[in-house]
Design a protein around this motif. Structure first.
Motif, PDB file in Angstrom:
ATOM      1  N   TRP A 201      56.329  31.250  55.975  1.00  0.00           N
ATOM      2  CA  TRP A 201      55.496  31.638  54.836  1.00  0.00           C
ATOM      3  C   TRP A 201      54.367  32.556  55.305  1.00  0.00           C
ATOM      4  CZ3 TRP A 201      50.357  30.545  53.218  1.00  0.00           C
ATOM      5  CH2 TRP A 201      50.093  30.802  51.872  1.00  0.00           C
ATOM      6  N   GLU A 288      58.133  32.443  50.735  1.00  0.00           N
ATOM      7  CA  GLU A 288      58.803  31.164  50.480  1.00  0.00           C
ATOM      8  C   GLU A 288      58.145  30.060  51.302  1.00  0.00           C
ATOM      9  OE1 GLU A 288      62.909  31.592  51.331  1.00  0.00           O
ATOM     10  OE2 GLU A 288      63.317  32.878  49.602  1.00  0.00           O
ATOM     11  N   SER A 292      55.994  19.684  49.401  1.00  0.00           N
ATOM     12  CA  SER A 292      56.191  18.588  48.462  1.00  0.00           C
ATOM     13  C   SER A 292      54.973  18.536  47.564  1.00  0.00           C
ATOM     14  CB  SER A 292      56.357  17.260  49.213  1.00  0.00           C
ATOM     15  OG  SER A 292      56.375  16.174  48.305  1.00  0.00           O
ATOM     16  N   GLU A 293      55.181  18.703  46.269  1.00  0.00           N
ATOM     17  CA  GLU A 293      54.069  18.731  45.332  1.00  0.00           C
ATOM     18  C   GLU A 293      53.934  17.393  44.622  1.00  0.00           C
ATOM     19  OE1 GLU A 293      53.488  22.919  43.506  1.00  0.00           O
ATOM     20  OE2 GLU A 293      55.659  22.589  43.558  1.00  0.00           O
ATOM     21  N   ARG A 304      60.752  20.926  48.729  1.00  0.00           N
ATOM     22  CA  ARG A 304      61.661  21.931  48.179  1.00  0.00           C
ATOM     23  C   ARG A 304      61.104  23.330  48.443  1.00  0.00           C
ATOM     24  NH1 ARG A 304      60.147  23.589  42.873  1.00  0.00           N
ATOM     25  NH2 ARG A 304      58.276  22.506  42.113  1.00  0.00           N
ATOM     26  N   ARG A 305      61.976  24.298  48.337  1.00  0.00           N
ATOM     27  CA  ARG A 305      61.573  25.688  48.551  1.00  0.00           C
ATOM     28  C   ARG A 305      60.859  26.207  47.309  1.00  0.00           C
ATOM     29  NH1 ARG A 305      63.970  30.740  47.605  1.00  0.00           N
ATOM     30  NH2 ARG A 305      65.773  29.695  46.698  1.00  0.00           N
ATOM     31  N   VAL A 306      59.670  26.775  47.514  1.00  0.00           N
ATOM     32  CA  VAL A 306      58.869  27.301  46.406  1.00  0.00           C
ATOM     33  C   VAL A 306      58.711  28.797  46.594  1.00  0.00           C
ATOM     34  CG1 VAL A 306      56.635  27.258  45.245  1.00  0.00           C
ATOM     35  CG2 VAL A 306      57.609  25.129  46.160  1.00  0.00           C
ATOM     36  N   THR A 307      59.077  29.564  45.577  1.00  0.00           N
ATOM     37  CA  THR A 307      58.934  31.012  45.618  1.00  0.00           C
ATOM     38  C   THR A 307      58.667  31.518  44.209  1.00  0.00           C
ATOM     39  OG1 THR A 307      59.951  33.085  46.368  1.00  0.00           O
ATOM     40  CG2 THR A 307      61.383  31.471  45.302  1.00  0.00           C
ATOM     41  N   ARG A 309      55.988  32.271  42.847  1.00  0.00           N
ATOM     42  CA  ARG A 309      54.677  31.881  42.334  1.00  0.00           C
ATOM     43  C   ARG A 309      53.727  31.698  43.504  1.00  0.00           C
ATOM     44  NH1 ARG A 309      53.485  26.199  42.161  1.00  0.00           N
ATOM     45  NH2 ARG A 309      55.257  24.887  42.756  1.00  0.00           N
ATOM     46  N   ILE A 311      51.158  29.962  45.808  1.00  0.00           N
ATOM     47  CA  ILE A 311      50.886  28.593  46.219  1.00  0.00           C
ATOM     48  C   ILE A 311      50.031  28.633  47.489  1.00  0.00           C
ATOM     49  CG2 ILE A 311      52.976  28.391  47.629  1.00  0.00           C
ATOM     50  CD1 ILE A 311      53.130  25.449  46.672  1.00  0.00           C
TER      51      ILE A 311
END
Length: 655
Positions: A201, A288, A292-293, A304-307, A309, A311
């Protein structure tokens, strides 16, 4: 767009001025001198003759001119007729190159109207854009120094985070032109800093900001070389050419008024700006992360993979809060007061702090450095944990010393990572960053030197060219420099009042930090001792505790938009004023008895030159001209050296 607007204004003036000026062109100084000489052959009158010092003389051979009153009587009112050829060639040589260079000023704002505002503020207050550039340079140096310490300590504890820290350093340094803030809870920040999976990231952020960084282009170099050659040629012609020295003097003074653009334009490219205001947001959106949110019921979701947006960090463009408080700070539960107001009578309180663009860096210097400090402190805590041999997971398992299995030490649940970076009773760092006042004072000094070193040179050139005194030219230059300084002062005061109001609100319910003796956890004591040692560093600024006298919150809130809009108005008017005085001087508007006699400064002692030769004028003004040129060159080269040397890249040169 903005440079086109300025060019359009100048072209419009070039077509309007001939009709306006020609209508009032009623006399000619050269013809007036001939007529007076002819009059003397009939009836000699020495009552209005003056010598080179402005004193009365009875010798026509020693006379340089006549008194102001005699000029009005014998030469008439109005000014000399407009000369299109002289006007067009002079403006093309002395003014248009600088207007073209405005296209290379750093814009990168959100829209065309804000770009226009940016160029008006830059031209109207060179001190403001220089101040923003200096703050960018010094803040970059501060970031470099702090990260170099992080690198060294991480290497000492055999950590594997140097490349991650390097990526974070580059991103924080290159994102100063937008309002950057923290987005997310303590857990999110901890996962981004601690988890080995999130190194990519940070790498992605670094790659994207370097890819979108403004580069050295041929157009930039061509325009800078163009104006540089024009300046050198003008100075050479000024001293050694047989051309009318009054004309050359005007051109050299105009060059001096605009020459600040060269170090400022090149300085922003050297320090680093982006090609547009959206590149940081795009970089944050495309990176990316694996996090864990926390869910609605306080239960953490699977990693999980967050993209697509933002963060962890976010571009706060458009936010109207005066505060730079973040979700992270709210999660730290340090504040319980009501939300800060978004507007005051419909006027944004945050103002230029939330506007992207390098010229507005002055308004968010505190907030960007504070955001950087939050990230740096997280990495410092990580280094302290690694040095103490504390793994993220359960302590009874112990540290895994297998080099190939180093990632196991940094594995754990979101709650464990959060506790790893933010131990119990964690005290977030002060928003009033130690070095900020020092950065502001030094930036103001450099900005003042560049503004008054160049504008002051123009004033000296005009003032000390006979007739010696404060006249239309030197007075116009003095007014420009004064308005530029006042505009800077008002805008910086508005930003500082916003910052102080923010601090006052946040300090209401700020809990006291625990002392080392009060810490029950040995692990917490260790971290606090490291923090205490760092905070006692001799590099702390002695001015960090400075604050404004006690003012009522309502008064501060009223002064914030008032000073901002007054500074903005003065800057815009001053930009148009500079354009006007740069063009009007070649329209023969100043060729009248009042301006030529320097009535503004000399009053009743004013006199007008009619018979002095160019050689006589050069001999009288030579020393002042040389000093003025040297003064301007020293100011420009000194500022350029500061921009190059103070960014702090030498900090990473290995011994």
């Amino acid at each position: 767009m903005s440079s086109v607007t300025l060019g359009g204004i100048s072209v419009g003036l070039m077509f309007v001025l001939p009709s306006v000026v020609s209508a009032a062109g009623l006399f000619n100084f050269s013809q007036c001198a001939i007529d007076i000489n002819t009059t003397f052959t009939v009836a000699f009158n020495s009552s209005f003759l003056v010598d080179s010092s402005g004193s009365f003389t009875t010798n026509l051979d020693n006379a340089w001119g006549i008194t102001y009153d005699a000029c009005k009587t014998l030469c008439g009112s109005g000014w000399e007729a407009f000369d299109w050829y002289f006007f067009s060639t002079s403006v093309s040589s002395w003014v248009l190159p600088w207007l073209a260079l405005t296209a290379q000023l750093p814009y990168e704002t959100k829209d065309s109207s804000t770009n226009l505002l940016s160029v008006l503020l830059a031209v109207g207050s060179p001190m403001l854009i220089t101040y923003s550039l200096c703050l960018t340079v010094l803040n970059s140096r501060w970031i470099n120094i702090r990260f170099r310490a992080l690198y060294d300590r991480n290497e000492e504890v055999l950590g594997k985070q140097v490349k991650t820290m390097e990526a974070a350093r580059v991103f924080l340094r290159e994102s100063q032109h937008i309002p950057l803030g923290i987005s997310g809870s303590r857990s999110i920040i901890a996962q981004l800093v601690v988890s080995p999976e999130n190194r990519s990231w940070w790498y992605s952020l670094r790659k994207e900001v370097l890819k979108s960084k403004r580069e050295w282009t041929y157009s930039l170099l061509a325009q800078v070389i163009w104006v540089t050659v024009a300046v050198i040629s003008a100075v050479s012609d000024f001293f050694y050419s047989t051309v009318d020295n009054s004309t050359m003097g005007i051109g050299v003074a105009i060059n001096s008024l605009w020459i600040w653009m060269i170090p400022v334009t090149l300085g922003f490219v050297w320090v680093g700006t982006q090609r547009s205001s959206s590149t940081i947001r795009d970089a944050l959106m495309t990176a990316e992360a694996f996090v864990s949110e926390e869910g609605a019921l306080g239960v953490y979701q699977p990693v999980r993979r967050v993209t697509n947006r933002m963060i962890g960090l976010r571009d706060r463009t458009g936010d109207e809060y005066i505060s730079t408080r973040s979700d992270l700070e709210n999660d730290l539960r340090l504040h319980h007061e009501r939300p800060l107001p978004r507007t005051l009578y419909g006027i944004s309180i945050a103002g230029f702090e939330m506007e992207p663009g390098p010229i507005f860096n002055y308004a968010r210097a505190w907030s960007h450095l504070y955001t950087s400090r939050l990230i740096i402190d997280a990495f410092e805590t990580l280094n302290a944990r690694l040095e103490a041999g504390h793994p993220v997971h359960r302590k009874e398992i112990g540290w895994n010393y297998d080099v190939k299995q180093w990632k196991d030490n940094l594995q754990g649940s979101p709650e464990e990572m959060e506790a790893y970076i933010y131990p119990p009773n964690h005290q977030r760092p002060s928003r009033d960053t130690d070095c900020m006042i020092w950065h502001c004072l030094l930036s103001a000094l450099v900005g003042a030197i560049l503004l008054w070193g160049t504008t002051g040179a123009a004033i000296l050139t005009a003032y000390n060219t006979p007739v010696i005194g404060l006249g239309c030219e030197s007075g116009a230059y003095l007014l420009y420099g004064s308005m530029a300084t006042l505009s800077w002062a008002l805008l910086v005061l508005s930003a500082y009042l916003s910052h102080q109001h923010d601090l006052r609100i946040e300090s209401k319910n700020l809990p006291r930090a625990p002392t080392i003796a009060e810490a029950s956890d040995m692990e917490l004591r260790f971290l606090l001792s490291r923090q205490t040692t760092a905070n006692s560093s001799p590099t702390l600024n002695p001015f960090s505790s400075l604050s404004l006298p006690s003012l009522s919150p309502s008064l501060v809130l009223s002064l914030v938009p008032l000073t901002r809009y007054l500074g903005l108005l003065l800057g815009a008017i001053n930009a148009i004023w500079l354009l006007l005085i740069s063009i009007l001087q070649f329209a023969n508007v100043y060729n009248n008895c009042w301006c030529e006699g320097c009535v503004l400064g000399l009053g009743s002692k004013a006199w007008v030159i009619l018979w002095a030769t160019d050689d006589q004028i050069v001999a009288a003004a030579w020393n002042s001209w040389v000093f003025a040129v040297l003064m301007s060159c020293v100011a420009v080269m000194g500022a350029g050296f500061f921009f190059i040397a103070m960014r702090g890249e030498e900090i990473f040169v290995r011994e």
